[in-house]
Design an enzyme around this catalytic site. Structure first.
Site, PDB file in Angstrom:
ATOM      1  N   SER A   1      10.728  -0.126   1.456  1.00  0.00           N
ATOM      2  CA  SER A   1      10.365   1.164   0.845  1.00  0.00           C
ATOM      3  C   SER A   1      11.414   1.755  -0.091  1.00  0.00           C
ATOM      4  O   SER A   1      11.102   2.660  -0.858  1.00  0.00           O
ATOM      5  CB  SER A   1      10.104   2.189   1.943  1.00  0.00           C
ATOM      6  OG  SER A   1       8.739   2.432   2.040  1.00  0.00           O
TER       7      SER A   1
ATOM      8  N   LYS B   1      10.743   2.076  -3.680  1.00  0.00           N
ATOM      9  CA  LYS B   1       9.966   3.206  -4.228  1.00  0.00           C
ATOM     10  C   LYS B   1      10.856   4.096  -5.111  1.00  0.00           C
ATOM     11  O   LYS B   1      10.387   4.709  -6.063  1.00  0.00           O
ATOM     12  CB  LYS B   1       9.344   4.023  -3.094  1.00  0.00           C
ATOM     13  CG  LYS B   1       8.247   3.238  -2.349  1.00  0.00           C
ATOM     14  CD  LYS B   1       7.779   3.936  -1.103  1.00  0.00           C
ATOM     15  CE  LYS B   1       6.525   3.291  -0.547  1.00  0.00           C
ATOM     16  NZ  LYS B   1       6.633   2.731   0.794  1.00  0.00           N
TER      17      LYS B   1
ATOM     18  N   TYR C   1       3.806  -3.990  -6.636  1.00  0.00           N
ATOM     19  CA  TYR C   1       4.367  -3.200  -5.521  1.00  0.00           C
ATOM     20  C   TYR C   1       4.921  -4.129  -4.423  1.00  0.00           C
ATOM     21  O   TYR C   1       6.044  -3.947  -3.945  1.00  0.00           O
ATOM     22  CB  TYR C   1       3.276  -2.264  -4.981  1.00  0.00           C
ATOM     23  CG  TYR C   1       3.633  -1.573  -3.697  1.00  0.00           C
ATOM     24  CD1 TYR C   1       4.467  -0.461  -3.683  1.00  0.00           C
ATOM     25  CD2 TYR C   1       3.133  -2.042  -2.475  1.00  0.00           C
ATOM     26  CE1 TYR C   1       4.805   0.154  -2.485  1.00  0.00           C
ATOM     27  CE2 TYR C   1       3.462  -1.434  -1.283  1.00  0.00           C
ATOM     28  CZ  TYR C   1       4.297  -0.337  -1.289  1.00  0.00           C
ATOM     29  OH  TYR C   1       4.631   0.268  -0.103  1.00  0.00           O
TER      30      TYR C   1
ATOM     31  N   TYR D   1      10.596   9.058   6.046  1.00  0.00           N
ATOM     32  CA  TYR D   1       9.304   9.040   6.737  1.00  0.00           C
ATOM     33  C   TYR D   1       9.079  10.372   7.462  1.00  0.00           C
ATOM     34  O   TYR D   1       9.492  11.417   6.977  1.00  0.00           O
ATOM     35  CB  TYR D   1       9.217   7.850   7.722  1.00  0.00           C
ATOM     36  CG  TYR D   1       9.487   6.510   7.089  1.00  0.00           C
ATOM     37  CD1 TYR D   1       8.624   5.987   6.134  1.00  0.00           C
ATOM     38  CD2 TYR D   1      10.603   5.762   7.422  1.00  0.00           C
ATOM     39  CE1 TYR D   1       8.867   4.749   5.545  1.00  0.00           C
ATOM     40  CE2 TYR D   1      10.846   4.518   6.845  1.00  0.00           C
ATOM     41  CZ  TYR D   1       9.981   4.027   5.909  1.00  0.00           C
ATOM     42  OH  TYR D   1      10.228   2.816   5.334  1.00  0.00           O
TER      43      TYR D   1
ATOM     44  N   VAL E   1      11.714  -0.308   5.945  1.00  0.00           N
ATOM     45  CA  VAL E   1      11.550  -0.972   7.240  1.00  0.00           C
ATOM     46  C   VAL E   1      12.324  -2.288   7.337  1.00  0.00           C
ATOM     47  O   VAL E   1      12.381  -2.895   8.402  1.00  0.00           O
ATOM     48  CB  VAL E   1      10.065  -1.192   7.617  1.00  0.00           C
ATOM     49  CG1 VAL E   1       9.355   0.128   7.821  1.00  0.00           C
ATOM     50  CG2 VAL E   1       9.356  -2.052   6.592  1.00  0.00           C
TER      51      VAL E   1
HETATM   52  N1  GLU Z   1       6.158  -2.975   2.006  1.00  0.00           N
HETATM   53  C1  GLU Z   1       5.958  -2.043   3.059  1.00  0.00           C
HETATM   54  C2  GLU Z   1       4.544  -1.567   3.100  1.00  0.00           C
HETATM   55  O1  GLU Z   1       3.989  -1.280   2.092  1.00  0.00           O
HETATM   56  C3  GLU Z   1       6.902  -0.889   2.858  1.00  0.00           C
HETATM   57  C4  GLU Z   1       7.239  -0.419   4.162  1.00  0.00           C
HETATM   58  C5  GLU Z   1       8.386   0.502   4.234  1.00  0.00           C
HETATM   59  O2  GLU Z   1       9.538   0.114   4.118  1.00  0.00           O
HETATM   60  O3  GLU Z   1       8.103   1.683   4.462  1.00  0.00           O
HETATM   61  O4  GLU Z   1       3.978  -1.483   4.146  1.00  0.00           O
END
Ligand code: GLU
Length: 309
Positions: free
Chosen positions: A68, A71, A192, A244, A262
């Site tokens: 994540s 992002k 993504y 989160y 994660v």
């Molecule tokens: N690639 C993960 C997903 O889209 C990202 C998860 C994360 O690190 O929050 O589920």
């Protein structure tokens, strides 16, 4: 008497010890099968200072999956290429209060995702770029923002992610059906997934955090990578939405902008132009690195870096 550098080294060491001690208390992510192979007892912290000097303890050169935290890079690229008016025509700046991959409010509350640091928002922003920017170009941007040319894709994680990513595909199609997503859903989600599958180290995340804590400037060259306002946007969203559903508690306790993934990484721009990167793949129930949180809370308190105190 100790000089400032020695004091900082000592505090970073203390943060490492706090993080390492707590690290194994969490659980390694397994919903992307490839991530389950990480060792939950690994821990490392790296700090890049405004002077360019780097302080690291533990697993600072071990590659892991950015997940994540990509992002932040996707948002930085979109802000730089398209500007904030365009980006925020399709996504809000609000904490969602739902889990990172929730689809719920997209259909019931607002068709515009709540923020660019949850899956729906990141997919929306990726959709602004997909079709105009190739993955190779995004990889170059990632290397630029992380001050690290060694950032690369982990193909095994990419395939693992793509083969289990139906919820993300569902989000992309829902956004498309509502007329919010600009790109092609499959192309968008593929970009993504590739961005989430980048391999980085705690040092790469310290580099990214350093750019964000120095108002968008690469401190090694003095080159501006992001303008002041875009840097403010990213840092503020990291502060309010980057951890989160644990963002509120982390803001109270550590008081730093931060984004976790994660894969076990946390990227935290801090005061005094310090960029902090941590790696500890054992996660808490929110999906945040247990060791990373402990180390950042420790360091923030030890060096008085809470943003609101
Ligand atoms: N690639 C993960 C997903 O889209 C990202 C998860 C994360 O690190 O929050 O589920």
């Amino acid at each position: 008497m100790q000089n400032t550098e020695q004091i900082i080294i000592e505090k970073v060491k203390g943060a490492y010890e706090a993080g390492k001690k707590g690290a194994a208390a969490g659980t390694v992510a397994s919903y992307i099968p490839e991530l389950a192979k990480s060792d939950g007892s690994d821990f490392g912290i790296c700090v890049m200072q405004r002077s360019g000097s780097i302080i690291g303890f533990g697993d600072t050169d071990r590659y892991f999956s950015i997940q994540s935290i990509s992002k932040v890079i996707i948002l930085a690229v979109a802000l730089r290429m398209l500007g904030d008016a365009e980006v925020f025509s399709g996504v809000q700046m609000e904490p969602s209060g739902d889990s990172f991959n929730s689809i719920l409010k997209l259909d019931t509350a607002s068709s515009k995702p709540y923020n660019p640091l949850i899956n729906a928002g990141a997919i929306q922003v990726t959709g602004d770029l997909a079709g105009n920017v190739t993955f190779d170009e995004m990889l170059s941007f990632a290397r630029e923002f992380c001050l690290d040319d060694s950032v690369h894709i982990n193909e095994a994680v990419y395939h693992s992610e793509a083969s289990t990513g139906d919820r993300n595909r569902a989000i992309a199609y829902l956004l498309k059906s509502k007329g919010v997503l600009k790109g092609d859903p499959m192309e968008t989600v593929d970009l993504y997934f590739r961005m989430c599958s980048l391999n980085v180290t705690a040092k790469s995340l310290a580099g990214l955090a350093s750019v964000l804590s120095n108002n968008g400037v690469d401190i090694r060259t003095g080159r501006r990578l992001l303008d002041d306002y875009h840097t403010r946007v990213i840092n503020t969203l990291m502060f309010t939405c980057g951890m989160y559903d644990g963002s509120g508690e982390f803001a109270v306790k550590a008081g730093l902008p931060a984004k976790s993934g994660v894969g076990g990484g946390i990227c935290a721009p801090a005061r005094y132009g310090m960029g902090i990167g941590t790696y500890g793949p054992a996660l808490d129930a929110h999906g945040n690195s247990v060791g990373g949180i402990m180390a950042l809370e420790y360091l923030s308190n030890a060096l008085h870096m809470h943003m609101l105190q």
